[in-house]
Design a protein around this motif. Structure first.
Motif, PDB file in Angstrom:
ATOM      1  N   HIS A 157       0.870  -1.178   0.000  1.00  0.00           N
ATOM      2  CA  HIS A 157       0.000   0.000   0.000  1.00  0.00           C
ATOM      3  C   HIS A 157       0.902   1.221   0.000  1.00  0.00           C
ATOM      4  N   CYS A 158       1.204   1.716  -1.190  1.00  0.00           N
ATOM      5  CA  CYS A 158       2.034   2.909  -1.332  1.00  0.00           C
ATOM      6  C   CYS A 158       1.616   3.613  -2.617  1.00  0.00           C
ATOM      7  N   SER A 162      14.131   4.758  -2.152  1.00  0.00           N
ATOM      8  CA  SER A 162      13.840   4.916  -0.730  1.00  0.00           C
ATOM      9  C   SER A 162      13.390   3.606  -0.115  1.00  0.00           C
ATOM     10  N   ALA A 163      12.526   2.882  -0.822  1.00  0.00           N
ATOM     11  CA  ALA A 163      12.059   1.592  -0.326  1.00  0.00           C
ATOM     12  C   ALA A 163      13.230   0.643  -0.099  1.00  0.00           C
ATOM     13  N   ALA A 164      14.129   0.555  -1.092  1.00  0.00           N
ATOM     14  CA  ALA A 164      15.257  -0.374  -0.987  1.00  0.00           C
ATOM     15  C   ALA A 164      16.159  -0.034   0.188  1.00  0.00           C
ATOM     16  N   CYS A 165      16.416   1.248   0.417  1.00  0.00           N
ATOM     17  CA  CYS A 165      17.291   1.642   1.522  1.00  0.00           C
ATOM     18  C   CYS A 165      16.647   1.379   2.874  1.00  0.00           C
ATOM     19  N   GLY A 166      15.336   1.159   2.899  1.00  0.00           N
ATOM     20  CA  GLY A 166      14.646   0.816   4.132  1.00  0.00           C
ATOM     21  C   GLY A 166      14.307  -0.651   4.269  1.00  0.00           C
ATOM     22  N   SER A 187       2.916   0.879   4.437  1.00  0.00           N
ATOM     23  CA  SER A 187       3.326   2.256   4.736  1.00  0.00           C
ATOM     24  C   SER A 187       2.246   3.277   4.397  1.00  0.00           C
ATOM     25  N   ASP A 188       1.414   3.008   3.391  1.00  0.00           N
ATOM     26  CA  ASP A 188       0.521   4.016   2.802  1.00  0.00           C
ATOM     27  C   ASP A 188       1.314   5.283   2.472  1.00  0.00           C
ATOM     28  N   ILE A 204       7.688   5.093   3.164  1.00  0.00           N
ATOM     29  CA  ILE A 204       8.082   3.856   2.497  1.00  0.00           C
ATOM     30  C   ILE A 204       9.442   3.348   2.986  1.00  0.00           C
ATOM     31  N   GLU A 205      10.309   4.261   3.427  1.00  0.00           N
ATOM     32  CA  GLU A 205      11.646   3.863   3.876  1.00  0.00           C
ATOM     33  C   GLU A 205      11.686   3.537   5.355  1.00  0.00           C
ATOM     34  N   THR A 206      10.790   4.094   6.128  1.00  0.00           N
ATOM     35  CA  THR A 206      10.849   3.944   7.582  1.00  0.00           C
ATOM     36  C   THR A 206       9.998   2.786   8.114  1.00  0.00           C
ATOM     37  N   ARG A 207       9.085   2.248   7.299  1.00  0.00           N
ATOM     38  CA  ARG A 207       8.132   1.222   7.762  1.00  0.00           C
ATOM     39  C   ARG A 207       8.819   0.050   8.453  1.00  0.00           C
TER      40      ARG A 207
END
Length: 476
Positions: A60-61, A83-87, A317-318, A349-352
């Motif tokens: 959910h993004c 950003s997703a990958a780095c998180g 993350s939404d 997206i990165e912090t989830r």
């Protein structure tokens, strides 16, 4: 001679059902062997003392989703996937959104054009159905489901996207007939409009009044109605971004009556409260305007309890990447606007993954296995990507996260999205991905982003494996 393209040695591998010590052998982007003492790899990583989990599946993004001018999302598939990958997230499923008067097929084609050649991680699409014409219901939607777009979202609020009850029934019937997963944004639009009108008449338009216009009651009523509509059609549904006790009670009621009601929540309902929208009329609270809004600390605990006891199927993350400054995000046209006009959503997206690992697993609120279930395995199952995604098993994609435990204070400057703020600024965390591996390639080494635009693949989704086998309905 090497036996593998990559070997991760001494891993404490965590799946949704187990934790085990092993080496992980990878060839051609897939896990091909698990065990101890595997042969050599062209590249070797020592994960001794660290947990290794499946790469996150964020289902959910919102990335580069078309908006009415002047509003524009800050993240496209390039910056959002980075950003997703780095998180620690290695697969994303954003939304191909149909607008009124638009063909659903045209919406999908447009979204492919936006994604092509940009994402560094694998991705699929949900559909958003906002104009369920006879052509959409009888032709386009069934055809798209067959082609691998096996999930779609229904809105019960937002004037330009909401469906009435009859339209929801028609769309749910398509989901039942063709084995798709229906997601529902459950808030009562008429209640919100009535409350908003009263607040505006009283001059109460600051960001904090967004929460006053969307109390728990409007989420509770819509959740109850969505469950009732799904019961009438005899089809499972997934209620997205559940925020607090009253909606949770409706979901528990539905399940106690044997109904298949799945539920999703998001980090904002664990870490933010209505006070983050402001305790005065400052516009700073616009940063945290999202729907449903964050509640209070008592409701945070309700959500944590639901994560631990299995109420929630998925934690997403939404991610809704609107800048705070400038004229394309939370200040549309460069102005401070009334709460009803503030673009809804926050970045995440990165912090989830790190938020839930730090405050869930390391704080003792949930087990490592539950973490994997919520962030990877169940999302992959819910949307037809398991067992290729969401697990560590022979044959699965080598999408993996190696976790580093370290104490640090989160700032937006550490993140890799294109948004100019994070709602979690200043929060102290106890872990972050030390390495993110997607299909056997290291995209994040704990210090640097090493990914490449366009290496991610579009994945047609299979039938959601959380759904029961289709059965004939009476009278059909």
């Amino acid at each position: 001679m090497t036996d593998f393209d990559l070997v991760i040695r001494n891993a404490q591998a965590v799946t949704a059902s187990d934790t085990f010590h092993c080496d992980i052998g990878v060839r051609e982007g897939r896990v091909v062997q698990l065990g101890l003492g595997l042969g050599p790899g062209a590249r070797e990583i020592d994960a001794a003392g660290r947990a290794v989990t499946p790469g996150g599946v964020d289902t959910h993004c919102h990335l580069d989703q078309p908006q009415a001018p002047p509003v524009r999302m800050a993240d496209d598939f390039l910056t959002g996937s980075r950003s997703a990958a780095c998180g620690g997230t290695t697969t994303v499923i954003p939304f191909a959104a149909q607008h009124r008067g638009q063909s659903l097929r045209d919406a999908v084609d447009d979204y492919h054009r936006r994604a092509d050649g940009k994402s560094c991680i694998d991705y699929a699409f949900h559909l958003i159905v906002s104009d369920p014409t006879p052509t959409v219901l009888k032709e386009e939607l069934p055809a798209l489901i067959r082609e691998g777009y096996t999930s779609f979202k229904i809105y019960m609020t937002y004037d330009d996207m909401k469906l009435d009850d009859r339209q929801i029934l028609e769309v749910l019937d398509v989901a039942r007939t063709h084995g798709a997963m229906a997601m529902v944004h459950a808030e009562n639009a008429d209640c919100i409009a009535w409350l908003t009108g009263r607040l505006e008449a009283a001059g109460r338009t600051a960001p904090r009044y967004h929460a006053h216009a969307r109390p728990l009651l409007v989420e509770r009523e819509a959740t109850h109605r969505a469950i009732a509509l799904s019961q009438l059609v005899d089809v499972p549904i997934l209620i997205v971004h559940v925020s607090g006790r009253e909606a949770v009670e409706q979901i528990r009621w539905g399940r106690s009556h044997g109904l298949q009601v799945f539920a999703e929540t998001c980090p904002q309902y664990l870490f933010l409260t209505a006070e983050d929208l402001g305790i005065d009329d400052s516009y700073q609270g616009a940063r945290c305007v999202c729907s449903p809004p964050p509640r209070d600390r008592a409701n945070q605990q309700v959500i944590w309890d639901g994560l631990a006891d299995g109420l929630f199927t998925v934690l997403s993350s939404d991610h809704a990447p609107y800048d705070f400054d400038g004229d394309a995000g939370k200040h549309p046209g460069g102005a401070e606007v009334a709460f009803r006009h503030i673009p809804n959503g926050i970045p995440g997206i990165e912090t989830r993954m790190a938020l839930l690992w730090s405050e869930g697993v390391l704080a003792g609120r949930i087990t490592p296995q539950k973490f994997v279930e919520l962030t990877a395995t169940n999302p992959a199952k819910a949307y037809g990507l398991h067992p290729r995604k969401g697990t560590i098993a022979v044959g699965s994609d080598a999408d993996l996260v190696v976790w580093d435990e370290r104490d640090f204070v989160l700032t937006n400057g550490q993140l890799h999205h294109a948004v100019d703020y994070t709602p979690y600024e200043g929060m102290r965390l106890a872990a972050w991905p030390g390495m993110t591996i997607a299909r056997g390639e290291v995209l994040w080494d704990g210090r640097r982003y090493l990914g490449e635009a366009g290496r991610g693949r579009f994945l047609p989704c299979g039938r959601p494996t959380l759904l029961p086998e289709r059965r004939p309905a009476a009278g059909r």
